[in-house]
Write a protein that holds these residues in place. Structure first.
Motif, PDB file in Angstrom:
ATOM      1  N   UNK A 256      -4.106  -5.818  -8.544  1.00 41.00           N
ATOM      2  CA  UNK A 256      -3.023  -4.888  -8.255  1.00 41.00           C
ATOM      3  C   UNK A 256      -1.855  -5.607  -7.592  1.00 41.00           C
ATOM      4  N   UNK A 257      -0.670  -5.103  -7.844  1.00 40.19           N
ATOM      5  CA  UNK A 257       0.558  -5.626  -7.239  1.00 40.19           C
ATOM      6  C   UNK A 257       1.460  -4.459  -6.890  1.00 40.19           C
ATOM      7  N   UNK A 258       1.980  -4.457  -5.658  1.00 41.78           N
ATOM      8  CA  UNK A 258       2.938  -3.446  -5.201  1.00 41.78           C
ATOM      9  C   UNK A 258       4.214  -4.117  -4.739  1.00 41.78           C
ATOM     10  N   UNK A 259       5.346  -3.541  -5.111  1.00 39.13           N
ATOM     11  CA  UNK A 259       6.646  -3.967  -4.591  1.00 39.13           C
ATOM     12  C   UNK A 259       7.179  -2.839  -3.722  1.00 39.13           C
ATOM     13  N   UNK A 260       7.595  -3.165  -2.484  1.00 36.79           N
ATOM     14  CA  UNK A 260       8.015  -2.147  -1.527  1.00 36.79           C
ATOM     15  C   UNK A 260       9.490  -2.290  -1.174  1.00 36.79           C
ATOM     16  N   UNK A 261      10.143  -1.129  -1.016  1.00 35.33           N
ATOM     17  CA  UNK A 261      11.562  -1.084  -0.697  1.00 35.33           C
ATOM     18  C   UNK A 261      11.757  -0.089   0.455  1.00 35.33           C
ATOM     19  N   UNK A 262      11.530  -0.520   1.711  1.00 36.23           N
ATOM     20  CA  UNK A 262      11.610   0.400   2.859  1.00 36.23           C
ATOM     21  C   UNK A 262      13.025   0.481   3.430  1.00 36.23           C
ATOM     22  N   UNK A 263      13.245   1.492   4.255  1.00 38.14           N
ATOM     23  CA  UNK A 263      14.548   1.622   4.903  1.00 38.14           C
ATOM     24  C   UNK A 263      14.567   0.977   6.283  1.00 38.14           C
ATOM     25  N   UNK A 264      13.465   0.351   6.710  1.00 42.28           N
ATOM     26  CA  UNK A 264      13.420  -0.257   8.040  1.00 42.28           C
ATOM     27  C   UNK A 264      12.977  -1.718   7.984  1.00 42.28           C
ATOM     28  N   UNK A 265      13.100  -2.351   6.815  1.00 40.77           N
ATOM     29  CA  UNK A 265      12.730  -3.753   6.704  1.00 40.77           C
ATOM     30  C   UNK A 265      13.233  -4.301   5.376  1.00 40.77           C
ATOM     31  N   UNK A 266      13.014  -5.597   5.155  1.00 40.65           N
ATOM     32  CA  UNK A 266      13.341  -6.198   3.871  1.00 40.65           C
ATOM     33  C   UNK A 266      12.315  -5.788   2.822  1.00 40.65           C
ATOM     34  N   UNK A 267      12.646  -6.035   1.548  1.00 44.49           N
ATOM     35  CA  UNK A 267      11.688  -5.808   0.478  1.00 44.49           C
ATOM     36  C   UNK A 267      10.560  -6.847   0.557  1.00 44.49           C
ATOM     37  N   UNK A 268       9.383  -6.465   0.065  1.00 42.99           N
ATOM     38  CA  UNK A 268       8.245  -7.378   0.063  1.00 42.99           C
ATOM     39  C   UNK A 268       7.287  -6.988  -1.049  1.00 42.99           C
ATOM     40  N   UNK A 269       6.275  -7.839  -1.252  1.00 41.97           N
ATOM     41  CA  UNK A 269       5.284  -7.622  -2.307  1.00 41.97           C
ATOM     42  C   UNK A 269       3.884  -7.744  -1.708  1.00 41.97           C
ATOM     43  N   UNK A 270       2.992  -6.861  -2.128  1.00 43.66           N
ATOM     44  CA  UNK A 270       1.579  -6.927  -1.752  1.00 43.66           C
ATOM     45  C   UNK A 270       0.744  -7.248  -2.987  1.00 43.66           C
ATOM     46  N   UNK A 271      -0.252  -8.100  -2.804  1.00 46.06           N
ATOM     47  CA  UNK A 271      -1.153  -8.479  -3.889  1.00 46.06           C
ATOM     48  C   UNK A 271      -2.592  -8.183  -3.487  1.00 46.06           C
ATOM     49  N   UNK A 272      -3.417  -7.758  -4.442  1.00 47.30           N
ATOM     50  CA  UNK A 272      -4.808  -7.470  -4.108  1.00 47.30           C
ATOM     51  C   UNK A 272      -5.727  -7.494  -5.311  1.00 47.30           C
ATOM     52  N   UNK A 273      -7.019  -7.603  -5.026  1.00 48.69           N
ATOM     53  CA  UNK A 273      -8.029  -7.593  -6.081  1.00 48.69           C
ATOM     54  C   UNK A 273      -9.326  -7.023  -5.519  1.00 48.69           C
ATOM     55  N   UNK A 274     -10.152  -6.460  -6.426  1.00 50.63           N
ATOM     56  CA  UNK A 274     -11.454  -5.922  -6.031  1.00 50.63           C
ATOM     57  C   UNK A 274     -12.470  -6.218  -7.125  1.00 50.63           C
ATOM     58  N   UNK A 275     -13.622  -6.783  -6.709  1.00 49.29           N
ATOM     59  CA  UNK A 275     -14.740  -7.002  -7.626  1.00 49.29           C
ATOM     60  C   UNK A 275     -15.900  -6.115  -7.192  1.00 49.29           C
ATOM     61  N   UNK A 276     -16.488  -5.389  -8.147  1.00 50.08           N
ATOM     62  CA  UNK A 276     -17.595  -4.476  -7.860  1.00 50.08           C
ATOM     63  C   UNK A 276     -18.810  -4.865  -8.691  1.00 50.08           C
ATOM     64  N   UNK A 277     -19.967  -4.893  -8.039  1.00 53.06           N
ATOM     65  CA  UNK A 277     -21.226  -5.251  -8.696  1.00 53.06           C
ATOM     66  C   UNK A 277     -22.154  -4.041  -8.713  1.00 53.06           C
ATOM     67  N   UNK A 278     -22.606  -3.686  -9.910  1.00 55.88           N
ATOM     68  CA  UNK A 278     -23.539  -2.566 -10.112  1.00 55.88           C
ATOM     69  C   UNK A 278     -22.982  -1.241  -9.608  1.00 55.88           C
ATOM     70  N   UNK A 279     -21.665  -1.145  -9.456  1.00 59.59           N
ATOM     71  CA  UNK A 279     -21.045   0.086  -8.986  1.00 59.59           C
ATOM     72  C   UNK A 279     -21.364   0.420  -7.549  1.00 59.59           C
ATOM     73  N   UNK A 280     -21.998  -0.521  -6.816  1.00 61.25           N
ATOM     74  CA  UNK A 280     -22.418  -0.263  -5.440  1.00 61.25           C
ATOM     75  C   UNK A 280     -21.804  -1.205  -4.420  1.00 61.25           C
ATOM     76  N   UNK A 281     -21.727  -2.475  -4.749  1.00 59.85           N
ATOM     77  CA  UNK A 281     -21.256  -3.471  -3.795  1.00 59.85           C
ATOM     78  C   UNK A 281     -19.887  -3.995  -4.226  1.00 59.85           C
ATOM     79  N   UNK A 282     -18.969  -4.070  -3.270  1.00 60.63           N
ATOM     80  CA  UNK A 282     -17.611  -4.500  -3.594  1.00 60.63           C
ATOM     81  C   UNK A 282     -17.116  -5.516  -2.577  1.00 60.63           C
ATOM     82  N   UNK A 283     -16.372  -6.492  -3.060  1.00 56.99           N
ATOM     83  CA  UNK A 283     -15.650  -7.421  -2.185  1.00 56.99           C
ATOM     84  C   UNK A 283     -14.177  -7.380  -2.587  1.00 56.99           C
ATOM     85  N   UNK A 284     -13.311  -7.524  -1.586  1.00 51.84           N
ATOM     86  CA  UNK A 284     -11.881  -7.368  -1.826  1.00 51.84           C
ATOM     87  C   UNK A 284     -11.098  -8.446  -1.098  1.00 51.84           C
TER      88      UNK A 284
END
Length: 339
Positions: A256-284
């Motif tokens: 996932x990638x988010x680009x943010x445009x707030x009124x109280x700071x500069x623009x920035x980008x967030x990056x993330x990922x999630x892996x799930x095993x057997x639909x029960x265990x997840x690491x991020x």
């Protein structure tokens, strides 16, 4: 429908970007900054890149349109150990009504603890204590307009107080989700905290004033009230994209990638990922505030566990750890039940 989506995105972008200055940060110029604190350990563990994912009850914070895509009703409780020993609590709830759409509730509250009242004459304390309170309550509605397009809205009441000063504000959120023709790719957009201003008022603003300090014969204790300024809420415009790399019975991976445009700071980008095993265990993992000058936030880590209890009822536990630079680390704990 395609024309409607394009028109909606263009109009909202133009409407909410006209008051922004891309070369001015405007840091610390808004009221209720607690509204910027990420909610939900899962989303925060993904670097707060969640606007195009938004598939759990924390969608009421990230992108209210995601509520319409939840297959079950759910409730989430989140506790944040923030910097400077501050604590925040979040509750998110979603309920699918069928043809009417999905309803959502959200509540954010603070826990600052009691503090001593100190003055110049009594720097060790006067014997009194005071408290600070931050509260935001929201009511949301979301629906699927087509199989690929979802839209949602949320109205919120925001309250802040410090000692004997307080004020209320009203705000509005809107979000959309669109599954593109490209397999596994979803686009998301949200606008949060568009609303009224806040201006603290109360008995702490009452002072005794001397109109003429040079005169010894006038009344030097005229009751007066200090005039405080009005402050905007932390308006934020987010655009994001998520990619489901693969999803099987045993393995799942999403970026996932988010680009943010707030009124109280500069623009920035967030990056993330999630892996799930057997639909029960997840690491991020993720990275928050990329390209944001002087940011103390950076890498994020998280993990989660999901267990079926009985029937279609399942329990979830998620944990988040984030590096906050010289301000040390922050942690989150979330528990949820889907039914």
């Amino acid at each position: 429908m395609k024309k409607f989506i394009i028109l909606l995105i263009v109009c909202t972008t133009q409407l909410f970007s006209q008051d922004f200055e891309s070369n001015v940060s405007k840091r610390a110029v808004t009221a209720a900054p607690f509204l910027n604190i990420s909610q939900g350990a899962r989303a925060t563990g993904m670097g707060s890149a969640f606007v195009a994912v938004a598939d759990d009850p924390s969608a009421v914070f990230w992108n209210v349109a995601g509520l319409a895509r939840l297959k079950q009703n759910g409730v989430m409780l989140d506790h944040t150990r923030w910097i400077a020993d501050l604590k925040y609590n979040f509750v998110g709830f979603s309920f699918n009504t069928g043809s009417f759409g999905t309803l959502g509730l959200s509540l954010i509250s603070s826990d600052y603890g009691e503090m001593k009242v100190r003055t110049i004459d009594q720097p060790e304390g006067t014997g009194e204590v005071f408290s600070v309170n931050d509260v935001a309550f929201g009511l949301a509605w979301s629906t699927n307009l087509t199989d690929n397009f979802s839209i949602g809205f949320q109205s919120k009441v925001i309250y802040q107080s410090i000692w004997r000063m307080s004020d209320y504000a009203f705000a509005f959120d809107m979000g959309i989700l669109y599954d593109t023709p490209f397999e596994g790719i979803t686009l998301g957009m949200s606008i949060t905290n568009f609303g009224s201003t806040m201006k603290l008022s109360g008995t702490n603003a009452v002072v005794l004033y001397d109109l003429d300090e040079q005169s010894a014969g006038n009344n030097d204790k005229i009751p007066a009230s200090l005039d405080t300024d009005e402050w905007d809420l932390p308006l934020n415009y987010r655009v994001g994209i998520s990619y489901q790399a693969f999803q099987t019975n045993s393995h799942s991976l999403i970026f996932a990638l988010d680009a943010m445009h707030p009124n109280d700071n500069y623009e920035s980008i967030n990056l993330g990922a999630e892996y799930t095993f057997l639909g029960q265990f997840a690491i991020r993992g993720g990275y928050k505030s990329l390209f944001l000058p002087d940011s103390e936030e950076s890498f994020t880590l998280g993990a989660g566990f999901k267990q079926l209890i009985i029937g279609n009822v399942n329990f979830k536990f998620d944990y988040f750890y984030g590096d906050f630079g010289r301000l040390n680390d922050i942690q989150k704990f979330s528990i949820g039940v889907n039914f």
